[in-house]
Design a protein around this motif. Structure first.
Motif, PDB file in Angstrom:
ATOM      1  N   PRO A  34       6.481  -0.018   7.665  1.00  0.00           N
ATOM      2  CA  PRO A  34       5.435   0.400   8.612  1.00  0.00           C
ATOM      3  C   PRO A  34       5.342  -0.485   9.850  1.00  0.00           C
ATOM      4  N   GLY A  35       5.443   0.145  10.988  1.00  0.00           N
ATOM      5  CA  GLY A  35       5.269  -0.544  12.261  1.00  0.00           C
ATOM      6  C   GLY A  35       6.494  -1.271  12.745  1.00  0.00           C
ATOM      7  N   ASP A  36       7.044  -2.145  11.919  1.00  0.00           N
ATOM      8  CA  ASP A  36       8.123  -3.017  12.377  1.00  0.00           C
ATOM      9  C   ASP A  36       9.394  -2.266  12.728  1.00  0.00           C
ATOM     10  N   LYS A  37       9.759  -1.252  11.949  1.00  0.00           N
ATOM     11  CA  LYS A  37      11.025  -0.567  12.201  1.00  0.00           C
ATOM     12  C   LYS A  37      11.029   0.102  13.567  1.00  0.00           C
ATOM     13  N   VAL A  38       9.934   0.748  13.908  1.00  0.00           N
ATOM     14  CA  VAL A  38       9.843   1.403  15.214  1.00  0.00           C
ATOM     15  C   VAL A  38       9.761   0.369  16.334  1.00  0.00           C
ATOM     16  N   ARG A  39       8.905  -0.638  16.175  1.00  0.00           N
ATOM     17  CA  ARG A  39       8.790  -1.664  17.223  1.00  0.00           C
ATOM     18  C   ARG A  39      10.113  -2.384  17.451  1.00  0.00           C
TER      19      ARG A  39
ATOM     20  N   GLU B 162       4.762   7.747  12.352  1.00  0.00           N
ATOM     21  CA  GLU B 162       5.297   6.970  13.467  1.00  0.00           C
ATOM     22  C   GLU B 162       6.306   7.852  14.212  1.00  0.00           C
ATOM     23  N   TRP B 163       6.436   7.624  15.512  1.00  0.00           N
ATOM     24  CA  TRP B 163       7.368   8.468  16.276  1.00  0.00           C
ATOM     25  C   TRP B 163       7.872   7.763  17.530  1.00  0.00           C
TER      26      TRP B 163
ATOM     27  N   MET C 290       0.845  -1.197   0.000  1.00  0.00           N
ATOM     28  CA  MET C 290       0.000   0.000   0.000  1.00  0.00           C
ATOM     29  C   MET C 290       0.876   1.242   0.000  1.00  0.00           C
ATOM     30  N   ALA C 291       0.650   2.149  -0.955  1.00  0.00           N
ATOM     31  CA  ALA C 291       1.471   3.345  -1.074  1.00  0.00           C
ATOM     32  C   ALA C 291       1.216   4.297   0.078  1.00  0.00           C
ATOM     33  N   SER C 292       2.277   4.990   0.507  1.00  0.00           N
ATOM     34  CA  SER C 292       2.164   5.955   1.587  1.00  0.00           C
ATOM     35  C   SER C 292       2.067   7.359   1.013  1.00  0.00           C
ATOM     36  N   THR C 293       1.296   8.216   1.671  1.00  0.00           N
ATOM     37  CA  THR C 293       1.173   9.604   1.221  1.00  0.00           C
ATOM     38  C   THR C 293       2.230  10.496   1.862  1.00  0.00           C
ATOM     39  N   GLN C 294       3.015   9.951   2.809  1.00  0.00           N
ATOM     40  CA  GLN C 294       4.008  10.778   3.497  1.00  0.00           C
ATOM     41  C   GLN C 294       5.346  10.831   2.773  1.00  0.00           C
TER      42      GLN C 294
ATOM     43  N   TYR D   5       6.077   5.889  22.437  1.00  0.00           N
ATOM     44  CA  TYR D   5       6.234   5.741  20.993  1.00  0.00           C
ATOM     45  C   TYR D   5       4.893   5.366  20.385  1.00  0.00           C
ATOM     46  N   ASP D   6       4.790   5.542  19.079  1.00  0.00           N
ATOM     47  CA  ASP D   6       3.632   5.086  18.315  1.00  0.00           C
ATOM     48  C   ASP D   6       4.170   4.482  17.028  1.00  0.00           C
ATOM     49  N   SER D   7       3.946   3.198  16.844  1.00  0.00           N
ATOM     50  CA  SER D   7       4.456   2.500  15.661  1.00  0.00           C
ATOM     51  C   SER D   7       3.472   2.538  14.498  1.00  0.00           C
ATOM     52  N   SER D   8       2.436   3.342  14.622  1.00  0.00           N
ATOM     53  CA  SER D   8       1.451   3.502  13.554  1.00  0.00           C
ATOM     54  C   SER D   8       1.405   4.960  13.110  1.00  0.00           C
ATOM     55  N   SER D   9       1.102   5.171  11.842  1.00  0.00           N
ATOM     56  CA  SER D   9       0.915   6.531  11.329  1.00  0.00           C
ATOM     57  C   SER D   9      -0.514   7.025  11.515  1.00  0.00           C
ATOM     58  N   HIS D  10      -1.375   6.166  12.047  1.00  0.00           N
ATOM     59  CA  HIS D  10      -2.781   6.538  12.214  1.00  0.00           C
ATOM     60  C   HIS D  10      -2.964   7.273  13.540  1.00  0.00           C
ATOM     61  N   ASN D  11      -2.431   8.475  13.582  1.00  0.00           N
ATOM     62  CA  ASN D  11      -2.533   9.322  14.764  1.00  0.00           C
ATOM     63  C   ASN D  11      -2.617  10.771  14.319  1.00  0.00           C
TER      64      ASN D  11
END
Length: 431
Positions: free
Chosen positions: A84-89, A123-124, A1-5, A112-118
């Protein structure tokens, strides 16, 4: 899935992500206030957020606070969803594990938040700030004695990782249930370093043998080329140069596959792989030191850390370089000649590798270790120079044939490895 960021920039010698959206610094401040002062009137606390730096996948912000005359500093890192998700976790779990099982000073993760849905849309990670300055800022003015002392300390850290952070699978480290840690999908640029990698099926492990890991990387290159063959030229993930090189790439991958059983022979005893955690970039930029007393204050940037096969863990990046047969002339003050400076730096690194070995012990190479590293190197470099990879394949096959059935004897292996031990040409692969 393409990211818009993000979008991906592709050139002849590199691939890099580009930010299409800038993080809202006011939202960064709100997140920091919420997590740093959850039980207080956070608006009454003096808190400032300033942009600090940008890396390949992250934007880093300095967060400074003052409350009741007590000042503290933190780091807030916003990361692109390249994995997505894995790199931060993976990074959060790695920092926790290293802190629990070694004496290596690393940042403490606060939230931290491993999701961009915030609200921020990224992610941060919020962590405490390691004091001091990057070693690269002061390295040139350190004495030989100080450089040796820092090298010994880094070597002691590597020893702790090799002894206390060992797993029986190749892959990324994650939090499991009940405060346990587990080895899961590998987190490495090879698996996500263009917009197409998230669109195809990838075997990300964990792997139980080095050959499985190497095969997964070869298969991904093949799958990537086949996907390119189906894409429209106006697709943002289309790579015209790589598309034109597609047939040569597939030939190179076939050549690597033909070498794989020889370079990565299966263990007949089927013993579990021994895979210690390896910091992927122990460079001068990621070693923090007190600039006044030259002592290490912390090691940073643990993203893409994996439990890796032992043959991948050699010397820290700031010590890598060729071996020289004789000492070059010492530099005169103000000498800006690039060649003389490079030779002197290579000599210095070679001397410091001996210092490193005093603490960590000499590198005990398993059979074919150098060839295994070369295999991965030329595999990743094939996207930028199929000719260089094909040359290595041909040379390696010729050497194998010339040694015939004696190839697997320890004596011949040692000779074969020494023949391949050389400074590696730059292949355009981001480190």
């Amino acid at each position: 899935m393409a990211s818009t960021q993000l979008t991906w920039q592709t050139a002849a010698t590199f691939t890099a992500p580009l930010w299409t959206v800038e993080p809202d610094i006011s939202l960064v401040e709100a997140i920091c206030r919420h997590h740093l002062f959850p039980d207080a009137d956070s608006l009454a606390v003096d808190l400032t957020v300033k942009f600090l730096a940008q890396g390949a996948f992250n934007k880093v912000y300095a967060v400074d606070t003052e409350r009741a005359s007590t000042a503290k500093s933190y780091i807030f890192r916003v990361t692109l969803p390249v994995d997505p998700g894995d790199k931060v976790r993976n990074e959060v779990a790695t920092l926790d594990y290293v802190k629990q099982h070694t004496e290596i000073p690393v940042p403490t993760v606060i939230a931290y938040d491993s999701s961009s849905h915030n609200a921020l849309g990224f992610e941060w990670i919020l962590m405490d700030k390691i004091p001091g300055a990057p070693l690269k800022d002061i390295w040139s003015r350190l004495s030989d004695t100080s450089k040796a002392a820092i090298t010994r300390q880094i070597a002691s850290y590597v020893v702790q990782m090799r002894k206390n952070c060992v797993f029986h699978g190749i892959g990324g480290l994650y939090h499991g249930s009940d405060d346990e840690f587990i080895i899961g999908p590998i987190v490495t640029q090879s698996m996500f370093m263009n917009g197409r990698r998230l669109l195809v099926s990838r075997n990300r492990g964990p792997y139980h043998h080095g050959s499985d890991y190497a095969r997964a990387l070869v298969d991904l290159q093949i799958t990537d080329i086949h996907l390119l063959e189906t894409m429209r030229s106006d697709d943002p993930n289309f790579d015209e140069d790589l598309f034109e090189d597609g047939p040569a790439m597939l030939d190179a991958m076939d050549g690597l596959l033909s070498l794989l059983p020889t370079i990565f022979p299966k263990d007949k005893k089927n013993e579990p792989v021994r895979a210690p955690l390896v910091h992927p970039d122990l460079s001068l930029s990621n070693i923090m030191v007190d600039p006044d007393i030259f002592e290490i204050t912390g090691i940073i940037d643990w993203e893409c850390t994996n439990a890796s096969p032992q043959w991948q863990g050699t010397y820290p990046q700031f010590l890598t370089g060729p071996d020289l047969e004789e000492e070059p002339a010492r530099l005169e003050t103000g000498d800006i000649n690039c060649l003389r400076n490079e030779l002197r730096e290579d000599w210095e690194k070679m001397q410091l590798r001996a210092v490193f070995d005093e603490v960590a012990g000499p590198l005990m190479e398993e059979p074919l270790a150098e060839l295994k590293r070369d295999f991965i190197y030329y595999l990743e470099g094939a996207a930028y120079s199929q000719f260089m990879t094909q040359q290595w394949i041909q040379k390696t096959k010729e050497n194998i044939l010339s040694h015939s059935s004696y190839f697997f004897s320890s004596h011949i292996q040692a000779i074969f490895i020494r023949m391949h031990r050389k400074p590696r040409p730059h292949a355009g692969v981001k480190s």
